[in-house]
Design a protein around this motif. Structure first.
Motif, PDB file in Angstrom:
ATOM      1  N   ALA A 205     -21.797  14.972  59.717  1.00  0.00           N
ATOM      2  CA  ALA A 205     -23.175  15.454  59.655  1.00  0.00           C
ATOM      3  C   ALA A 205     -23.118  16.975  59.564  1.00  0.00           C
ATOM      4  O   ALA A 205     -22.529  17.632  60.434  1.00  0.00           O
ATOM      5  CB  ALA A 205     -23.959  15.014  60.891  1.00  0.00           C
ATOM      6  N   MET A 206     -23.713  17.535  58.505  1.00  0.00           N
ATOM      7  CA  MET A 206     -23.619  18.963  58.227  1.00  0.00           C
ATOM      8  C   MET A 206     -25.015  19.575  58.115  1.00  0.00           C
ATOM      9  O   MET A 206     -25.982  18.906  57.736  1.00  0.00           O
ATOM     10  CB  MET A 206     -22.866  19.192  56.914  1.00  0.00           C
ATOM     11  N   ARG A 207     -25.091  20.873  58.413  1.00  0.00           N
ATOM     12  CA  ARG A 207     -26.301  21.663  58.109  1.00  0.00           C
ATOM     13  C   ARG A 207     -25.879  23.074  57.752  1.00  0.00           C
ATOM     14  O   ARG A 207     -25.182  23.737  58.527  1.00  0.00           O
ATOM     15  CB  ARG A 207     -27.275  21.695  59.294  1.00  0.00           C
ATOM     16  N   ASP A 208     -26.267  23.483  56.556  1.00  0.00           N
ATOM     17  CA  ASP A 208     -25.922  24.824  56.071  1.00  0.00           C
ATOM     18  C   ASP A 208     -24.419  25.085  56.145  1.00  0.00           C
ATOM     19  O   ASP A 208     -23.959  26.168  56.542  1.00  0.00           O
ATOM     20  CB  ASP A 208     -26.676  25.897  56.869  1.00  0.00           C
ATOM     21  N   GLY A 209     -23.624  24.071  55.792  1.00  0.00           N
ATOM     22  CA  GLY A 209     -22.179  24.207  55.771  1.00  0.00           C
ATOM     23  C   GLY A 209     -21.504  24.134  57.121  1.00  0.00           C
ATOM     24  O   GLY A 209     -20.279  24.266  57.212  1.00  0.00           O
ATOM     25  N   GLU A 210     -22.268  23.886  58.178  1.00  0.00           N
ATOM     26  CA  GLU A 210     -21.709  23.826  59.529  1.00  0.00           C
ATOM     27  C   GLU A 210     -21.525  22.374  59.953  1.00  0.00           C
ATOM     28  O   GLU A 210     -22.420  21.545  59.801  1.00  0.00           O
ATOM     29  CB  GLU A 210     -22.628  24.536  60.522  1.00  0.00           C
ATOM     30  N   LEU A 211     -20.351  22.084  60.520  1.00  0.00           N
ATOM     31  CA  LEU A 211     -20.063  20.753  61.025  1.00  0.00           C
ATOM     32  C   LEU A 211     -20.765  20.554  62.366  1.00  0.00           C
ATOM     33  O   LEU A 211     -20.471  21.232  63.343  1.00  0.00           O
ATOM     34  CB  LEU A 211     -18.546  20.563  61.194  1.00  0.00           C
TER      35      LEU A 211
ATOM     36  N   LEU B 177     -25.512  13.245  65.406  1.00  0.00           N
ATOM     37  CA  LEU B 177     -24.652  12.065  65.553  1.00  0.00           C
ATOM     38  C   LEU B 177     -25.470  10.784  65.408  1.00  0.00           C
ATOM     39  O   LEU B 177     -24.981   9.796  64.850  1.00  0.00           O
ATOM     40  CB  LEU B 177     -23.940  12.102  66.909  1.00  0.00           C
ATOM     41  N   ASP B 178     -26.709  10.805  65.881  1.00  0.00           N
ATOM     42  CA  ASP B 178     -27.572   9.625  65.742  1.00  0.00           C
ATOM     43  C   ASP B 178     -27.799   9.289  64.270  1.00  0.00           C
ATOM     44  O   ASP B 178     -27.691   8.129  63.855  1.00  0.00           O
ATOM     45  CB  ASP B 178     -28.908   9.876  66.441  1.00  0.00           C
ATOM     46  N   LEU B 179     -28.127  10.306  63.488  1.00  0.00           N
ATOM     47  CA  LEU B 179     -28.334  10.093  62.057  1.00  0.00           C
ATOM     48  C   LEU B 179     -27.050   9.642  61.391  1.00  0.00           C
ATOM     49  O   LEU B 179     -27.060   8.761  60.508  1.00  0.00           O
ATOM     50  CB  LEU B 179     -28.847  11.371  61.404  1.00  0.00           C
ATOM     51  N   LEU B 180     -25.929  10.213  61.802  1.00  0.00           N
ATOM     52  CA  LEU B 180     -24.637   9.870  61.216  1.00  0.00           C
ATOM     53  C   LEU B 180     -24.293   8.406  61.468  1.00  0.00           C
ATOM     54  O   LEU B 180     -23.904   7.672  60.543  1.00  0.00           O
ATOM     55  CB  LEU B 180     -23.558  10.785  61.795  1.00  0.00           C
ATOM     56  N   ILE B 181     -24.445   7.952  62.710  1.00  0.00           N
ATOM     57  CA  ILE B 181     -24.109   6.561  63.037  1.00  0.00           C
ATOM     58  C   ILE B 181     -25.019   5.599  62.284  1.00  0.00           C
ATOM     59  O   ILE B 181     -24.563   4.601  61.713  1.00  0.00           O
ATOM     60  CB  ILE B 181     -24.190   6.324  64.559  1.00  0.00           C
ATOM     61  N   LYS B 182     -26.321   5.884  62.275  1.00  0.00           N
ATOM     62  CA  LYS B 182     -27.242   5.005  61.557  1.00  0.00           C
ATOM     63  C   LYS B 182     -26.891   4.959  60.068  1.00  0.00           C
ATOM     64  O   LYS B 182     -26.933   3.892  59.436  1.00  0.00           O
ATOM     65  CB  LYS B 182     -28.685   5.469  61.727  1.00  0.00           C
ATOM     66  N   SER B 183     -26.514   6.092  59.516  1.00  0.00           N
ATOM     67  CA  SER B 183     -26.210   6.162  58.083  1.00  0.00           C
ATOM     68  C   SER B 183     -24.971   5.332  57.742  1.00  0.00           C
ATOM     69  O   SER B 183     -24.971   4.586  56.757  1.00  0.00           O
ATOM     70  CB  SER B 183     -26.001   7.619  57.659  1.00  0.00           C
ATOM     71  N   VAL B 184     -23.907   5.440  58.547  1.00  0.00           N
ATOM     72  CA  VAL B 184     -22.696   4.678  58.228  1.00  0.00           C
ATOM     73  C   VAL B 184     -22.899   3.190  58.497  1.00  0.00           C
ATOM     74  O   VAL B 184     -22.328   2.341  57.799  1.00  0.00           O
ATOM     75  CB  VAL B 184     -21.450   5.222  58.964  1.00  0.00           C
ATOM     76  N   MET B 185     -23.736   2.853  59.460  1.00  0.00           N
ATOM     77  CA  MET B 185     -24.067   1.441  59.670  1.00  0.00           C
ATOM     78  C   MET B 185     -24.731   0.860  58.419  1.00  0.00           C
ATOM     79  O   MET B 185     -24.389  -0.243  57.968  1.00  0.00           O
ATOM     80  CB  MET B 185     -24.995   1.289  60.884  1.00  0.00           C
ATOM     81  N   GLU B 186     -25.654   1.606  57.854  1.00  0.00           N
ATOM     82  CA  GLU B 186     -26.360   1.130  56.663  1.00  0.00           C
ATOM     83  C   GLU B 186     -25.433   1.009  55.454  1.00  0.00           C
ATOM     84  O   GLU B 186     -25.654   0.169  54.582  1.00  0.00           O
ATOM     85  CB  GLU B 186     -27.530   2.067  56.351  1.00  0.00           C
ATOM     86  N   MET B 187     -24.390   1.833  55.416  1.00  0.00           N
ATOM     87  CA  MET B 187     -23.450   1.774  54.297  1.00  0.00           C
ATOM     88  C   MET B 187     -22.705   0.442  54.237  1.00  0.00           C
ATOM     89  O   MET B 187     -22.323  -0.013  53.161  1.00  0.00           O
ATOM     90  CB  MET B 187     -22.408   2.902  54.421  1.00  0.00           C
ATOM     91  N   TYR B 188     -22.474  -0.171  55.409  1.00  0.00           N
ATOM     92  CA  TYR B 188     -21.580  -1.322  55.471  1.00  0.00           C
ATOM     93  C   TYR B 188     -22.264  -2.623  55.886  1.00  0.00           C
ATOM     94  O   TYR B 188     -21.603  -3.664  55.907  1.00  0.00           O
ATOM     95  CB  TYR B 188     -20.428  -1.023  56.438  1.00  0.00           C
ATOM     96  N   GLU B 189     -23.542  -2.599  56.209  1.00  0.00           N
ATOM     97  CA  GLU B 189     -24.152  -3.809  56.749  1.00  0.00           C
ATOM     98  C   GLU B 189     -24.238  -4.957  55.753  1.00  0.00           C
ATOM     99  O   GLU B 189     -24.367  -6.109  56.161  1.00  0.00           O
ATOM    100  CB  GLU B 189     -25.536  -3.503  57.319  1.00  0.00           C
ATOM    101  N   GLN B 190     -24.132  -4.679  54.458  1.00  0.00           N
ATOM    102  CA  GLN B 190     -24.172  -5.743  53.456  1.00  0.00           C
ATOM    103  C   GLN B 190     -22.791  -6.301  53.132  1.00  0.00           C
ATOM    104  O   GLN B 190     -22.683  -7.373  52.522  1.00  0.00           O
ATOM    105  CB  GLN B 190     -24.830  -5.230  52.166  1.00  0.00           C
ATOM    106  N   THR B 191     -21.736  -5.608  53.529  1.00  0.00           N
ATOM    107  CA  THR B 191     -20.386  -6.028  53.138  1.00  0.00           C
ATOM    108  C   THR B 191     -19.479  -6.370  54.320  1.00  0.00           C
ATOM    109  O   THR B 191     -18.417  -6.962  54.115  1.00  0.00           O
ATOM    110  CB  THR B 191     -19.700  -4.933  52.310  1.00  0.00           C
ATOM    111  N   LYS B 192     -19.869  -6.028  55.545  1.00  0.00           N
ATOM    112  CA  LYS B 192     -19.053  -6.324  56.718  1.00  0.00           C
ATOM    113  C   LYS B 192     -19.846  -7.168  57.716  1.00  0.00           C
ATOM    114  O   LYS B 192     -21.074  -7.220  57.664  1.00  0.00           O
ATOM    115  CB  LYS B 192     -18.585  -5.027  57.408  1.00  0.00           C
TER     116      LYS B 192
END
Length: 325
Positions: free
Chosen positions: A233-239, A269-284
């Motif tokens: 999760a980044m903002r303005d190039g910052e981790l 981190l909340d946005l990051l976890i939700k985002s990666v969950m959505e990436m894989y919920e159709q295939t895992k």
């Protein structure tokens, strides 16, 4: 009339041949891992052997009629066998044609082998069921009838994508905050930056350090590019936050997660976890977080557990069994 067998005492000791692993077995080892009921890339030799300088490998190959039918990833330490000390979990690996009674015979053969080689103790870390491609818990029955003792029980948390629960209200609010503050989710190869953040978080908040360093994670990513991912999760190039995912045919596991103080405030981190969950919920099938326990599982970290359960995760146990030989 059906014959009843005392499985703890009666078995065919001549049926299986047990052999210690060495590098000449690399190819056939990996081939069986590929079709195993617990087909996790942790068990490929290119993963197991990356830290071979720290663990004395004493893995076994089990043959029946000259055909390889099972594997036992393990290391030896102080006359004890651990399955495996360098992995999150281990256990007996075998294909889908192996039946429960055969698993019991195989365990007898493994125990006899280690006794003959002057091993005094076995520590067994079965793979939790979300990593099974088909039901494969005959080993847990073996633990019972062969008088293994439960040494540790840890509490992990997993999400079943086919029966996903709603996010807690607080998580939804944090996710919206991250979006409003222009936090973006991107895949990264900057392992050094992430491990620096992870190291700071673990030392300052938990008094621990990561198991892997940046060079090791980069090496493992190179060896398993489809199985290991770093999302940030980044903002303005910052981790602001990062998560290392270990991906199998059934499951996505958060191997490491870390957030800066600013990231916590912004909900990165909340946005990051939700985002990666959505990436894989159709295939895992499952999304698995790590354990929330310490001190052999006897101490629970309620804050850590709440974080995982607020995403809809629920309890899965990670057991460790022990047998004096």
């Amino acid at each position: 009339m059906t014959k009843i067998i005392n499985l703890a005492d009666n078995y065919d000791s001549e049926k299986y041949t047990v052999m210690r692993y060495n590098s000449v077995h690399h190819k056939e080892w990996d081939e069986l891992v590929t079709v195993s009921c617990i087909s996790h890339f942790l068990f490929f030799r290119n993963y197991m052997d990356y830290h071979s300088d720290r663990f004395m490998d004493h893995s076994l190959l089990i043959y029946k009629d000259a055909k390889l039918v099972a594997l036992f990833p393990a290391n030896e330490k102080n006359a004890s066998i651990i399955s495996h000390g360098g992995l999150t979990f281990g256990g007996l690996l075998y294909g889908n044609k192996i039946k429960a009674i055969e698993v019991i015979d195989i365990f007898h053969s493994i125990i006899n082998y280690y006794k003959e080689n002057e091993i005094k103790k076995m520590i067994y870390k079965p793979s939790p069921w979300p990593y099974h491609t088909i039901p494969a818990e005959a080993d847990l029955y073996c633990m019972y009838i062969l008088n293994f003792k439960l040494k540790e029980r840890h509490l992990a948390s997993s999400i079943d994508f086919s029966n996903k629960l709603s996010l807690a209200g607080g998580r939804k609010n944090q996710i919206q905050k991250a979006k409003k503050n222009n936090v973006v989710i991107v895949e990264s190869d900057n392992w050094e930056a992430f491990v620096n953040l992870l190291d700071f978080v673990l030392q300052s908040r938990h008094g621990t350090i990561p198991v892997h360093n940046a060079a090791e994670l980069e090496l493992l990513k190179h060896r398993f590019p489809d199985n290991i991912k770093l999302w940030t999760a980044m903002r303005d190039g910052e981790l602001l936050a990062g998560v290392v995912l270990y991906i199998t045919s059934t499951t996505v596991h958060t191997q490491y997660m870390a957030s800066s103080d600013e990231g916590l405030i912004l909900g990165a981190l909340d946005l990051l976890i939700k985002s990666v969950m959505e990436m894989y919920e159709q295939t895992k099938k499952y999304f698995c977080f790590g354990i929330s326990t310490e001190n052999d599982g006897k101490v629970l970290n309620p804050g850590l557990l709440y974080q995982k359960e607020s995403f809809g995760a629920r309890a899965v146990v990670h057991d460790i069994w022990e047998l004096e030989l």
